[in-house]
Write a protein that holds these residues in place. Sequence first.
Motif, PDB file in Angstrom:
ATOM      1  N   SER A 135       0.838  -1.206   0.000  1.00  0.00           N
ATOM      2  CA  SER A 135       0.000   0.000   0.000  1.00  0.00           C
ATOM      3  C   SER A 135       0.867   1.248   0.000  1.00  0.00           C
ATOM      4  CB  SER A 135      -0.830   0.105   1.281  1.00  0.00           C
ATOM      5  OG  SER A 135      -1.386  -1.112   1.602  1.00  0.00           O
ATOM      6  N   VAL A 136       0.343   2.270  -0.628  1.00  0.00           N
ATOM      7  CA  VAL A 136       0.961   3.590  -0.511  1.00  0.00           C
ATOM      8  C   VAL A 136       0.592   4.105   0.877  1.00  0.00           C
ATOM      9  CG1 VAL A 136       1.071   5.917  -1.460  1.00  0.00           C
ATOM     10  CG2 VAL A 136       0.557   3.983  -2.969  1.00  0.00           C
ATOM     11  N   GLU A 137       1.611   4.495   1.666  1.00  0.00           N
ATOM     12  CA  GLU A 137       1.329   4.917   3.049  1.00  0.00           C
ATOM     13  C   GLU A 137       1.628   6.398   3.292  1.00  0.00           C
ATOM     14  OE1 GLU A 137       3.613   2.205   5.427  1.00  0.00           O
ATOM     15  OE2 GLU A 137       2.559   0.449   4.633  1.00  0.00           O
ATOM     16  N   SER A 138       2.673   6.901   2.646  1.00  0.00           N
ATOM     17  CA  SER A 138       3.047   8.313   2.838  1.00  0.00           C
ATOM     18  C   SER A 138       3.951   8.727   1.685  1.00  0.00           C
ATOM     19  CB  SER A 138       3.811   8.493   4.155  1.00  0.00           C
ATOM     20  OG  SER A 138       5.069   7.843   4.044  1.00  0.00           O
ATOM     21  N   GLY A 194       1.842  -0.155  -6.012  1.00  0.00           N
ATOM     22  CA  GLY A 194       1.460   0.423  -4.738  1.00  0.00           C
ATOM     23  C   GLY A 194      -0.056   0.525  -4.724  1.00  0.00           C
ATOM     24  N   GLY A 195      -0.672  -0.003  -3.671  1.00  0.00           N
ATOM     25  CA  GLY A 195      -2.133   0.016  -3.601  1.00  0.00           C
ATOM     26  C   GLY A 195      -2.622   1.317  -2.988  1.00  0.00           C
ATOM     27  N   ALA A 196      -3.588   1.945  -3.655  1.00  0.00           N
ATOM     28  CA  ALA A 196      -4.236   3.130  -3.098  1.00  0.00           C
ATOM     29  C   ALA A 196      -5.615   2.717  -2.555  1.00  0.00           C
ATOM     30  CB  ALA A 196      -4.378   4.200  -4.169  1.00  0.00           C
ATOM     31  N   PHE A 197      -6.215   1.734  -3.218  1.00  0.00           N
ATOM     32  CA  PHE A 197      -7.500   1.165  -2.778  1.00  0.00           C
ATOM     33  C   PHE A 197      -7.212  -0.293  -2.457  1.00  0.00           C
ATOM     34  CE2 PHE A 197      -8.378   4.629  -5.651  1.00  0.00           C
ATOM     35  CZ  PHE A 197      -9.366   5.342  -4.978  1.00  0.00           C
ATOM     36  N   LYS A 198      -7.323  -0.678  -1.190  1.00  0.00           N
ATOM     37  CA  LYS A 198      -6.898  -2.010  -0.792  1.00  0.00           C
ATOM     38  C   LYS A 198      -8.071  -2.909  -0.426  1.00  0.00           C
ATOM     39  CE  LYS A 198      -3.545  -3.343  -0.666  1.00  0.00           C
ATOM     40  NZ  LYS A 198      -2.815  -3.900  -1.821  1.00  0.00           N
ATOM     41  N   PRO A 199      -8.135  -4.100  -1.037  1.00  0.00           N
ATOM     42  CA  PRO A 199      -9.142  -5.074  -0.593  1.00  0.00           C
ATOM     43  C   PRO A 199      -8.632  -5.724   0.685  1.00  0.00           C
ATOM     44  CG  PRO A 199      -7.782  -6.005  -2.357  1.00  0.00           C
ATOM     45  CD  PRO A 199      -7.239  -4.630  -2.072  1.00  0.00           C
ATOM     46  N   ARG A 200      -9.315  -5.594   1.800  1.00  0.00           N
ATOM     47  CA  ARG A 200      -8.853  -6.190   3.057  1.00  0.00           C
ATOM     48  C   ARG A 200      -9.895  -7.150   3.590  1.00  0.00           C
ATOM     49  NH1 ARG A 200      -4.402  -3.679   5.239  1.00  0.00           N
ATOM     50  NH2 ARG A 200      -4.179  -5.717   6.195  1.00  0.00           N
ATOM     51  N   THR A 201      -9.423  -8.257   4.137  1.00  0.00           N
ATOM     52  CA  THR A 201     -10.342  -9.271   4.651  1.00  0.00           C
ATOM     53  C   THR A 201     -11.133  -8.702   5.827  1.00  0.00           C
ATOM     54  OG1 THR A 201      -8.819 -10.950   3.892  1.00  0.00           O
ATOM     55  CG2 THR A 201     -10.460 -11.638   5.518  1.00  0.00           C
ATOM     56  N   SER A 202     -10.453  -7.939   6.700  1.00  0.00           N
ATOM     57  CA  SER A 202     -11.161  -7.345   7.838  1.00  0.00           C
ATOM     58  C   SER A 202     -11.596  -5.926   7.495  1.00  0.00           C
ATOM     59  CB  SER A 202     -10.232  -7.296   9.055  1.00  0.00           C
ATOM     60  OG  SER A 202     -10.752  -6.368   9.993  1.00  0.00           O
ATOM     61  N   PRO A 203     -12.820  -5.576   7.828  1.00  0.00           N
ATOM     62  CA  PRO A 203     -13.268  -4.194   7.545  1.00  0.00           C
ATOM     63  C   PRO A 203     -12.555  -3.173   8.432  1.00  0.00           C
ATOM     64  CG  PRO A 203     -14.957  -5.401   8.760  1.00  0.00           C
ATOM     65  CD  PRO A 203     -13.872  -6.395   8.432  1.00  0.00           C
ATOM     66  N   TYR A 204     -11.834  -3.630   9.465  1.00  0.00           N
ATOM     67  CA  TYR A 204     -11.155  -2.697  10.371  1.00  0.00           C
ATOM     68  C   TYR A 204      -9.695  -2.471   9.983  1.00  0.00           C
ATOM     69  CZ  TYR A 204     -15.368  -4.027  12.730  1.00  0.00           C
ATOM     70  OH  TYR A 204     -16.675  -4.291  12.990  1.00  0.00           O
ATOM     71  N   ALA A 205      -9.231  -3.184   8.943  1.00  0.00           N
ATOM     72  CA  ALA A 205      -7.830  -3.029   8.521  1.00  0.00           C
ATOM     73  C   ALA A 205      -7.695  -1.786   7.629  1.00  0.00           C
ATOM     74  CB  ALA A 205      -7.387  -4.278   7.772  1.00  0.00           C
ATOM     75  N   PHE A 206      -6.445  -1.346   7.458  1.00  0.00           N
ATOM     76  CA  PHE A 206      -6.140  -0.174   6.622  1.00  0.00           C
ATOM     77  C   PHE A 206      -6.574  -0.438   5.173  1.00  0.00           C
ATOM     78  CE2 PHE A 206      -2.709   1.882   3.944  1.00  0.00           C
ATOM     79  CZ  PHE A 206      -3.144   3.190   4.114  1.00  0.00           C
ATOM     80  N   ILE A 256       3.187   3.470 -13.269  1.00  0.00           N
ATOM     81  CA  ILE A 256       2.561   2.968 -12.044  1.00  0.00           C
ATOM     82  C   ILE A 256       1.496   1.896 -12.306  1.00  0.00           C
ATOM     83  CG2 ILE A 256       3.116   4.922 -10.560  1.00  0.00           C
ATOM     84  CD1 ILE A 256       0.488   6.210 -11.173  1.00  0.00           C
ATOM     85  N   VAL A 257       1.519   0.905 -11.402  1.00  0.00           N
ATOM     86  CA  VAL A 257       0.589  -0.225 -11.447  1.00  0.00           C
ATOM     87  C   VAL A 257      -0.204  -0.174 -10.145  1.00  0.00           C
ATOM     88  CG1 VAL A 257       0.411  -2.757 -11.585  1.00  0.00           C
ATOM     89  CG2 VAL A 257       2.385  -1.593 -12.634  1.00  0.00           C
ATOM     90  N   THR A 258      -1.514  -0.065 -10.232  1.00  0.00           N
ATOM     91  CA  THR A 258      -2.291  -0.007  -8.994  1.00  0.00           C
ATOM     92  C   THR A 258      -3.685  -0.592  -9.204  1.00  0.00           C
ATOM     93  OG1 THR A 258      -2.809   1.409  -7.083  1.00  0.00           O
ATOM     94  CG2 THR A 258      -3.153   2.388  -9.245  1.00  0.00           C
ATOM     95  N   GLU A 259      -4.253  -1.083  -8.113  1.00  0.00           N
ATOM     96  CA  GLU A 259      -5.507  -1.862  -8.209  1.00  0.00           C
ATOM     97  C   GLU A 259      -6.747  -0.981  -8.205  1.00  0.00           C
ATOM     98  OE1 GLU A 259      -5.864  -5.151  -5.446  1.00  0.00           O
ATOM     99  OE2 GLU A 259      -7.999  -5.397  -5.898  1.00  0.00           O
ATOM    100  N   ILE A 260      -7.669  -1.313  -9.107  1.00  0.00           N
ATOM    101  CA  ILE A 260      -8.986  -0.660  -9.100  1.00  0.00           C
ATOM    102  C   ILE A 260      -9.939  -1.577  -8.351  1.00  0.00           C
ATOM    103  CG2 ILE A 260      -9.779  -1.630 -11.331  1.00  0.00           C
ATOM    104  CD1 ILE A 260     -11.022   1.248 -11.796  1.00  0.00           C
TER     105      ILE A 260
END
Length: 335
Positions: free
Chosen positions: A103-106, A127-139, A161-165
């Motif tokens: 993920s892109v963090e800073s 670098g992920g700007a939109f991240k699929p996360r298993t937990s809804p509470y994760a970043f 750049i390569v990033t997920e939609i």
Amino acid sequence: MIIILKHNPRDGDVETLLGSIKARGLVAQPIANEGSNMFGLAGDLTGISEDDFLRNPAVDKIVRVKEAYKLAGRKFHPEDSVFDICGRKVGGGNFAVIAGPCSVESEDQILSVARDVKSAGAQFLRGGAFKPRTSPYAFTGLGLDGLELLKLARDKTGLPIVTEIMSAEHLSEFEADVDVIQIGARNMQNFTLLRQVGALKKPVLLKRGLSSTLDELLLAAEHVMAGGAREIMLCERGIRTFETATRNTLDLSAVPVLKQRSHLPVIIDPSHATGYWNLVEPMALAAAACGADGLIIEVHNHPEAALCDGAQSVTPQVFRRIMTRVNRVREAVAQ
Ligand code: PEP
Ligand code: MN
């Protein structure tokens, strides 16, 4: 369905034929190794009869084929596809390395990693700007701010750049700003998204679903291509098995199987496939040895502090060593 033309058909008849194919929402794909007098029809052939085309004086014969992936398959495109993506050649014996954080963090993080992976020889920044996360509470990523930081990193380093939609809501931003649109494992069978991304006609990195067969991956690629895109990289990123020692099981036989069936380049993701940074190097070497067209590797400047996938992220130092050793393996297998 394959349409075989008569010898020396009249240009006007061929034009009418192509127009009527297009009007039915189908794509005429020339059959590259058989001269220009044949082409395959791709698209939804339900309700289309041979008679629709046989009336045209240019047509000699029509042959029905049961080929599930007409655009992604090798049948109508026997040579490896080679893409030029922002000046980088992908496929057909070229080796593409995509590297960067999960993920892109800073700003500091993405610029530092981008500079390091570039100097080690990576051709693309991930670098992920939109991240699929298993937990809804994760970043879940920085969203559009993350995309801005990726653009900044591209400006500073020149790396595409390569990033997920994740959602069609962001199609226009991805169309304008992203060089290679990643479709993640969890969206591999989001058929509406596949079509919509395909319609942008941009390069796509399509990841294999967690429990998808290779046939399903190729059919997903077919959906993207039916939407209009042609530059699709297929990505094996590990599949679900009973094994728990690794995050997923890397199916390396996917490389030769996909390359037998398809002309599209095959990229290996040893990071998500294994889940552990110290397994990334051996699997990257194995991928290079078995004929993969490239790698996508997660690299972080402080893996222990990463907001996502730190355990599988290598440091820039380890990434540099992987690059050196991968190049040696490629030279050895080329002999
Ligand atoms: C990723 O590349 O960070 C990712 C989420 O990958 P996958 O879709 O393969 O899980
Ligand atoms: Mn990740």
